[in-house]
Design a protein around this motif. Structure first.
Motif, short mmCIF file in Angstrom:
data_model
loop_
_atom_site.label_atom_id
_atom_site.label_comp_id
_atom_site.label_asym_id
_atom_site.label_seq_id
_atom_site.Cartn_x
_atom_site.Cartn_y
_atom_site.Cartn_z
N LYS A 1 0.86 -1.18 0.00
CA LYS A 1 0.00 0.00 0.00
C LYS A 1 0.90 1.24 0.00
N ALA B 1 -1.02 8.19 -2.04
CA ALA B 1 -1.27 8.71 -3.39
C ALA B 1 -0.09 9.54 -3.86
N LEU C 1 -7.57 7.54 -8.04
CA LEU C 1 -8.92 7.21 -7.60
C LEU C 1 -8.91 6.16 -6.50
N ASP C 2 -8.03 5.19 -6.63
CA ASP C 2 -8.02 4.10 -5.66
C ASP C 2 -6.69 3.36 -5.75
N ASN D 1 -5.24 -0.30 -4.59
CA ASN D 1 -5.52 -1.61 -4.02
C ASN D 1 -4.37 -2.56 -4.36
#
Length: 151
Positions: free
Chosen positions: A114, A117, A141-142, A144
């Motif tokens: 992880k 951003a 946006l995401d 994962n």
């Protein structure tokens, strides 16, 4: 293989959709007959529209699905001029529309940890200096990360 007119610069099908539409609009010419192939669409377009005679500067041509072609010009004015000419000469057999330029989307595979951003964006910038402009901007946006199963 179809012969193209001598005045036409070599068509480079290697350009990506995003490269042609990057930062500006482009024109999509799709045949109303969905069984028609892209070579026939290109030949028909070139038979009816002469970019050199019309003083249009093409930036790229790309095949799209259902026999269509995407044509980008060096300016939005040229794109609009191309759309007008193509509509006058081809609209009986083709759907012709302007597609707005858009920001490219990317999917990054292989991430196992992880990241924030900010770190993620910095990684993209540092790994792609040769393809990103100074104006590069992105929105995460995401994030994962993948789960790696050990055996």
């Amino acid at each position: 293989m179809l012969d193209y007119p001598a005045w036409l610069p070599e068509i480079n099908d290697k350009k990506s959709y995003s490269a042609i539409t990057k930062g500006k609009s482009a024109i999509i010419i799709k045949p109303k007959d969905a069984t028609q192939n892209t070579q026939a669409t290109k030949a028909d377009m070139l038979h009816h529209v002469n970019p050199v005679a019309e003083n249009l500067q093409l930036s790229g041509v790309k095949n799209v699905k259902n026999g269509g072609i995407l044509i980008g010009c060096n300016s939005d004015d040229d794109n609009l001029k191309l759309k007008k000419i193509a509509a006058e000469k081809l609209s009986d057999k083709y759907d012709i529309k302007v597609v707005a330029g858009f920001s490219s989307r990317v999917r990054v595979a292989g991430m196992t940890e992880k990241q924030s951003a900010e770190n993620f964006i910095n990684s993209i910038k540092s790994q792609n200096k040769d393809v990103l402009s100074e104006k590069f901007a992105c929105k995460v946006l995401d994030i994962n990360p993948i789960n790696i199963a050990t055996h």
